[in-house]
Enzyme design. Structure first.
Site, PDB file in Angstrom:
ATOM      1  N   THR A 109     -45.399  -5.648  32.434  1.00 23.56           N
ATOM      2  CA  THR A 109     -46.865  -6.418  32.639  1.00 23.56           C
ATOM      3  C   THR A 109     -47.222  -6.319  33.901  1.00 23.56           C
ATOM      4  OG1 THR A 109     -46.221  -7.376  30.301  1.00 23.56           O
ATOM      5  CG2 THR A 109     -48.060  -8.413  31.753  1.00 23.56           C
ATOM      6  N   LYS A 169     -45.209 -15.707  35.284  1.00 24.21           N
ATOM      7  CA  LYS A 169     -45.866 -14.388  35.835  1.00 24.21           C
ATOM      8  C   LYS A 169     -47.092 -13.813  35.058  1.00 24.21           C
ATOM      9  CE  LYS A 169     -43.958 -10.518  34.767  1.00 24.21           C
ATOM     10  NZ  LYS A 169     -44.936  -9.603  34.252  1.00 24.21           N
ATOM     11  N   LYS A 205     -52.847  -5.517  27.519  1.00 25.36           N
ATOM     12  CA  LYS A 205     -51.653  -5.970  27.508  1.00 25.36           C
ATOM     13  C   LYS A 205     -51.891  -7.475  28.068  1.00 25.36           C
ATOM     14  CE  LYS A 205     -47.357  -7.243  27.206  1.00 25.36           C
ATOM     15  NZ  LYS A 205     -46.036  -6.524  27.748  1.00 25.36           N
TER      16      LYS A 205
END
Length: 299
Positions: free
Chosen positions: A98, A242, A174
């Site tokens: 990702t 993150k 995503k």
């Protein structure tokens, strides 16, 4: 099933499952991980283990990178891993971490200079679906890239969505998925903390919500970790520090307010600051005061 050889770099909870799924379906599969125990787990199932990313690249037509973040992806491809230098022309890289959606187009351009294609292919589904060959791939890339990958993506995934011809679209989708996942886990933790503080039995609360309109997939999947007092990381708090950071950085570029994502991000940051960053993401519930969490064998 296919004459193409797959290499998987990053034999973590999803990478190992993806590699084993492809291997079991007859795809010649190599694996590599910096952790010897991960390589041993793959070898024990009959997989071929490379001594380095570069060696893996020399053996494979399709390389799936399932590492933690953009920095590790770049290091594997263009840095110490040297994958780009050792792939033969016509090969394809499937980049599945990702990352900021602006990065895959840059990687694609650098690989194309070497005659190598890139599919921007982040994945979802967790360790269980990866092990069953049922994870979802959110893929974008050129027609040539998908032709180079052949049937390999179908061998390791239950659903492969072709989202466009340009790398970056897959990572955008995503990013939206991670926005929802992060908010849903944070909301599940907050709701369970409220119920426990008010005196509800946690197990009964879980059962009722799972059969009511307030249920989400993340509630159903993560709350059992809380009930078991088991915070061994399947997906860690730090992952959402993150990933929601990526979401919020992108939103700033579009002058897009995301108040729910921002609040959830602060919850994960608070959990990480309290020392829970390496624990399962359900450990975000530990930020709430005044509740007694179920105790398990693993805290």
């Amino acid at each position: 099933m296919t004459s193409r050889t797959l290499g998987v770099i990053g034999l973590g909870s999803m990478g190992l499952g993806a590699a084993l799924s492809a291997h079991r379906k007859g795809v010649p599969t190599w694996g590599y991980d910096v952790r010897p125990e991960a390589c041993a787990a793959f070898a024990q199932e009959g997989g071929r283990v490379a001594a380095s990313p570069a060696e893996l690249a020399t053996q494979c037509d399709v390389v799936l990178t399932l590492v933690v973040n953009a920095a590790q992806t770049e290091d594997v491809l263009f840095g110490t891993g040297a994958v780009a230098e050792h792939l033969k022309p016509g090969s394809v890289v499937v980049a599945s971490a990702t990352v900021d959606p602006s990065l895959p187009p840059q990687w694609a351009a650098r690989l194309r200079e070497r005659g190598v294609w890139l599919i921007d292919g982040p994945v979802s589904g967790g360790a269980a679906k990866a092990a069953q060959g049922q994870m979802t791939v959110m893929a974008s890339g050129s027609r040539e890239a998908f032709e180079a990958a052949g049937d390999v993506l179908q061998a390791l995934a239950g659903k492969v969505y072709r989202l466009g011809d340009e790398p970056g679209i897959g990572s955008t989708v995503k990013m939206v998925n991670q926005h929802l996942a992060g908010v849903h886990i944070a909301a599940a933790a907050e709701a369970m903390a409220l119920g426990m503080r008010a005196g509800a039995d946690p197990a009964q609360l879980y059962e009722v919500i799972c059969n009511s309109a307030g249920m989400s997939w993340m509630f159903q999947n993560r709350v059992p970790h809380i009930l078991a007092g088991d915070y061994r990381p399947l997906s860690a708090v730090n992952i959402f520090v993150k990933d929601l950071g990526i979401v919020l950085d992108a939103a700033r570029q579009f002058t897009m307010p995301l108040p729910l994502a921002a609040a959830a991000h602060q919850m994960y940051l608070q959990a990480a600051a309290a020392g829970h960053g390496g624990e399962d993401d359900s450990a975000v519930i530990k930020i709430f005061p005044g509740i007694e969490l179920p105790k398990g064998a693993v805290a």
